[in-house]
Design an enzyme around this catalytic site. Structure first.
Site, PDB file in Angstrom:
ATOM      1  N   SER A 127      31.338  64.779   1.371  1.00 51.82           N
ATOM      2  CA  SER A 127      31.025  64.470   2.757  1.00 51.82           C
ATOM      3  C   SER A 127      29.879  63.477   2.923  1.00 51.82           C
ATOM      4  CB  SER A 127      30.728  65.774   3.490  1.00 51.82           C
ATOM      5  OG  SER A 127      30.550  65.537   4.838  1.00 51.82           O
ATOM      6  N   HIS A 128      28.820  63.917   3.575  1.00 54.88           N
ATOM      7  CA  HIS A 128      27.688  63.040   3.888  1.00 54.88           C
ATOM      8  C   HIS A 128      26.705  62.934   2.728  1.00 54.88           C
ATOM      9  CE1 HIS A 128      26.853  67.188   4.632  1.00 54.88           C
ATOM     10  NE2 HIS A 128      25.574  66.949   4.464  1.00 54.88           N
ATOM     11  N   ASP A 291      30.633  59.429   8.660  1.00 57.68           N
ATOM     12  CA  ASP A 291      30.080  59.790   7.347  1.00 57.68           C
ATOM     13  C   ASP A 291      31.055  59.499   6.205  1.00 57.68           C
ATOM     14  OD1 ASP A 291      31.910  61.777   7.960  1.00 57.68           O
ATOM     15  OD2 ASP A 291      30.829  63.294   6.831  1.00 57.68           O
ATOM     16  N   ASP A 293      33.375  61.093   4.496  1.00 52.10           N
ATOM     17  CA  ASP A 293      34.797  61.418   4.604  1.00 52.10           C
ATOM     18  C   ASP A 293      35.331  61.306   6.024  1.00 52.10           C
ATOM     19  OD1 ASP A 293      33.232  63.628   5.281  1.00 52.10           O
ATOM     20  OD2 ASP A 293      34.795  65.056   4.767  1.00 52.10           O
ATOM     21  N   ASP A 295      34.521  62.683   8.978  1.00 55.41           N
ATOM     22  CA  ASP A 295      34.654  63.751   9.977  1.00 55.41           C
ATOM     23  C   ASP A 295      33.444  63.861  10.904  1.00 55.41           C
ATOM     24  OD1 ASP A 295      33.042  64.827   8.029  1.00 55.41           O
ATOM     25  OD2 ASP A 295      34.287  66.577   7.618  1.00 55.41           O
ATOM     26  N   ARG A 296      32.324  63.218  10.538  1.00 52.61           N
ATOM     27  CA  ARG A 296      31.147  63.276  11.414  1.00 52.61           C
ATOM     28  C   ARG A 296      31.038  62.015  12.261  1.00 52.61           C
ATOM     29  NH1 ARG A 296      26.137  66.120   8.388  1.00 52.61           N
ATOM     30  NH2 ARG A 296      27.313  67.800   7.441  1.00 52.61           N
ATOM     31  N   GLU A 379      26.073  70.822  15.702  1.00 54.20           N
ATOM     32  CA  GLU A 379      24.853  70.013  15.687  1.00 54.20           C
ATOM     33  C   GLU A 379      24.846  69.008  14.537  1.00 54.20           C
ATOM     34  OE1 GLU A 379      22.802  70.456  12.911  1.00 54.20           O
ATOM     35  OE2 GLU A 379      24.201  72.003  12.241  1.00 54.20           O
ATOM     36  N   LYS A 391      36.864  68.378  12.051  1.00 56.68           N
ATOM     37  CA  LYS A 391      36.144  67.513  12.971  1.00 56.68           C
ATOM     38  C   LYS A 391      36.559  66.072  12.683  1.00 56.68           C
ATOM     39  CE  LYS A 391      31.876  67.885  10.204  1.00 56.68           C
ATOM     40  NZ  LYS A 391      32.153  68.895   9.178  1.00 56.68           N
TER      41      LYS A 391
HETATM   42  C1  G16 Z   1      30.062  70.819   6.672  1.00 59.56           C
HETATM   43  C2  G16 Z   1      30.840  71.761   7.535  1.00 59.56           C
HETATM   44  C3  G16 Z   1      30.228  71.845   8.896  1.00 59.56           C
HETATM   45  C4  G16 Z   1      28.752  72.188   8.813  1.00 59.56           C
HETATM   46  C5  G16 Z   1      28.050  71.212   7.906  1.00 59.56           C
HETATM   47  C6  G16 Z   1      26.607  71.559   7.636  1.00 59.56           C
HETATM   48  O1  G16 Z   1      30.188  69.525   7.172  1.00 59.56           O
HETATM   49  O2  G16 Z   1      32.177  71.342   7.648  1.00 59.56           O
HETATM   50  O3  G16 Z   1      30.929  72.786   9.629  1.00 59.56           O
HETATM   51  O4  G16 Z   1      28.164  72.161  10.071  1.00 59.56           O
HETATM   52  O5  G16 Z   1      28.697  71.176   6.656  1.00 59.56           O
HETATM   53  O6  G16 Z   1      26.555  72.733   6.908  1.00 59.56           O
HETATM   54  P1  G16 Z   1      25.205  73.257   6.283  1.00 59.56           P
HETATM   55  O7  G16 Z   1      24.240  73.369   7.425  1.00 59.56           O
HETATM   56  O8  G16 Z   1      25.577  74.571   5.688  1.00 59.56           O
HETATM   57  O9  G16 Z   1      24.723  72.247   5.280  1.00 59.56           O
HETATM   58  P2  G16 Z   1      30.560  68.322   6.213  1.00 59.56           P
HETATM   59  O10 G16 Z   1      30.610  67.128   7.108  1.00 59.56           O
HETATM   60  O11 G16 Z   1      29.442  68.284   5.204  1.00 59.56           O
HETATM   61  O12 G16 Z   1      31.860  68.699   5.605  1.00 59.56           O
END
Ligand code: G16
Length: 555
Positions: A127-128, A291, A293, A295-296, A379, A391
């Site tokens: 992801s990010h 981001d 992938d 989704d953000r 958030e 997302k």
């Molecule tokens: C993932 C989850 C999200 C979550 C985020 C942050 O996002 O899909 O639902 O809000 O991680 O999670 P944490 O606070 O546990 O680090 P992504 O975009 O990283 O796949």
């Protein structure tokens, strides 16, 4: 020469650290490269979970099933994809759909899984998190509904990874992913598909493309920063080819294995180039970023940042008026517990249900499947709707553009009109990264013990009306998730929340979320948040437990 399609059984050793976090298994890239069979163990355990959970152990179960594979293009994606293709063949999948060049955004993967009625798909992404040999790598499995695997699946996968002894694979040359096409042997096939097609079709069904095209044909100045990650090709196709934005409106539009050294996280810190542009002289009208992938999303207007909580609330408030797909109204909304409560006020005004779930998109999926919620957000810069079960960054950008095009209002006008009507949730998240895990856990354990004594006391100038560790009971299946974050609610409507991240790969990250509500929104955001911030840090006693008193990242 025909490839040899005899399954090979490979001996392996189990690992005890393959528990999926908030969203799949994420580790340093070197862990996947250096630990023998690390990726293979996780994949085979996922296949075994599927046969056990869904097919009563029937080994032929995958014969007529489809598996989707793709990733965000980060380093090690290409190797991992070939590994998955060979293992999926050996495990008997009838069809393996692989995105061209292996590039598939998370929301597009969700769309492809759903449209093709696949059994599920693997998305290779952290992801990010940064990529490259010294960065992070990750893998997540999304089952047939297209959303992140539920707890019942991820805990089973984890259990299986701890005792795995063998996996199945095949020995045939790597599949060429640079050309579209299908290769079939003995009734099993690999299809290399265009990752833009299904996703673009879906966006065209949801939004008023004509209105956005008209907006772009005028003086409207638009920028989208793909941060050298997977959304570049989607953005060029949708915003430029179909909607007429100039090519120069896409920044960092070429996916790179290491994201060009960038941290592909669309926030005020890591998308600095875009942020500086949007706050500078002659700033564009609209700026957005996505981001690794895809989704953000982050949304900016000229000189104004829209917090993810406000973005969600504003989209929900305006969707029915302006976006074709939601014209009949929104059936319900959801937000993760730490997300600002701005959307709650909109839901109340519209008379629709609003659900509060733990962090993790997977908690929204059941609500969407049950028709209880249609638009949700977090958030952590995640917004989306029930068009897929993830997302969706580009969806959020198109939603804003559609509303701007049809309402004729700027980002700033939409935001300030919203605050005038509903009041403002001043919001900030402070991350303390790289903490010693044991110390951070001890700090939160001790803080948890003191919560019951907080009720009725004055905290940051207001009375504590509630203090607990958030538990969630899924209204669709009764499953309970405990220990989802310490939350303290105040009489004036403000909240502060503390939890450890489930997506990091080095030590622990403490997240402290501040959500201060004011009916009058003209106060200085930084001043408003200071008392709550100081009070929670001293309540946690973070300096003593963890030896730090300043966050590493503020978003
Ligand atoms: C993932 C989850 C999200 C979550 C985020 C942050 O996002 O899909 O639902 O809000 O991680 O999670 P944490 O606070 O546990 O680090 P992504 O975009 O990283 O796949």
């Amino acid at each position: 020469m025909k490839p040899d399609l005899t399954p090979i059984t490979v001996q392996t050793i189990a690992y005890d650290d393959q528990e999926p976090g908030t969203s799949g298994l994420r580790k340093k890239t070197k862990v996947f490269i250096e630990k023998p069979h690390y990726l293979e163990n996780f994949i085979q355990s996922t296949f075994d979970m599927l046969t056990q959970n869904l097919f009563e152990g029937n080994a032929d179960a995958f014969k007529d099933k489809t598996l989707v594979v793709g990733g965000d293009g980060r380093f090690h994606n290409a190797v991992a994809i070939q590994t998955i293709i060979k293992m999926a063949f050996a495990n008997g999948f009838g069809k393996i759909m692989v995105a061209k060049n292996g590039h598939l955004s998370t929301p597009a993967a969700s769309a492809v899984i759903r449209k093709n009625k696949a059994l599920g798909g693997f998305i290779l992404s952290a992801s990010h998190n940064p990529g490259g040999i010294d960065g992070d790598f990750g893998i997540k499995f999304n089952p047939a509904a297209g959303g992140p695997a539920p707890q019942s699946m991820t805990s089973k996968i984890y259990e299986l990874t701890k005792s795995i002894t063998t996996y199945l694979t095949m020995d045939f040359p790597d599949v060429d992913l640079s050309e579209l096409g299908t290769f079939t042997v003995n009734g099993q096939s690999v299809e290399v598909f265009d990752p833009l097609t299904d996703y673009t079709e879906l966006m065209q069904k949801i939004f008023d493309f004509d209105a956005i095209r008209t907006l772009f044909s005028g003086v409207f100045d638009f920028r989208y920063d793909a941060l050298n990650a997977v959304t570049g090709p989607y953005a060029k196709h949708i915003f430029c080819d179909l909607l007429g934005a100039p090519e120069t409106s896409i920044l960092h539009g070429t996916p790179l294995e290491d994201f060009g050294g960038k941290h592909p996280d669309p926030n005020l810190i890591y998308a600095k180039e875009l942020v500086d542009l949007m706050y500078g002289k002659d700033a564009p009208d609209f700026g957005a970023a996505s981001d690794g992938d895809g989704d953000r999303n982050m949304i900016l207007g000229r000189g104004i940042f829209v917090s993810p909580g406000d973005s969600l609330a504003i989209l929900v408030n305006n969707a029915a008026n302006y976006i074709p797909s939601y014209r009949r109204g929104i059936s319900g909304v959801a937000r993760s517990m730490p997300t600002s409560a701005a959307v709650d006020l909109v839901a109340k005004a519209h008379g629709i249900s609003c659900y509060e779930t733990p962090t993790g998109w997977k908690f929204f999926v059941n609500l969407m499947d049950a028709g209880k919620c249609q638009i949700c957000g977090e958030e952590s810069f995640g917004t989306g709707s029930d068009h897929v079960r993830e997302k969706d960054g580009i969806w959020a950008v198109l939603a804003w553009l559609n509303i701007i095009a049809k309402s004729g209002k700027s980002v700033e006008t939409l935001v300030t009109e919203h605050w005038n009507r509903f009041g403002r949730n001043y919001y900030q998240r402070h991350d303390f990264e790289g903490l010693d895990t044991a110390k951070a856990k001890k700090m939160l354990d001790d803080a948890r013990k003191g919560l019951s004594q907080l009720r009725g006391q004055i905290f940051a100038g207001s009375k504590v009306v509630m203090a607990d560790d958030f538990s969630y009971k899924d209204p669709t299946n009764g499953e309970v998730a405990n220990n989802q974050g310490l939350r303290i609610k105040l009489e004036d409507g403000s909240r502060v929340i503390c939890r450890l991240s489930g997506t990091g790969t080095g030590g622990a990250t403490l997240r402290v979320y501040h959500d201060v509500y004011r009916k009058d929104w003209r106060e200085d955001p930084y001043k408003v948040l200071v008392p709550l911030n100081q009070t929670i840090l001293s309540y946690l006693n973070i300096a003593t437990y963890c030896g730090v008193d300043k966050p590493t990242v503020i978003t």
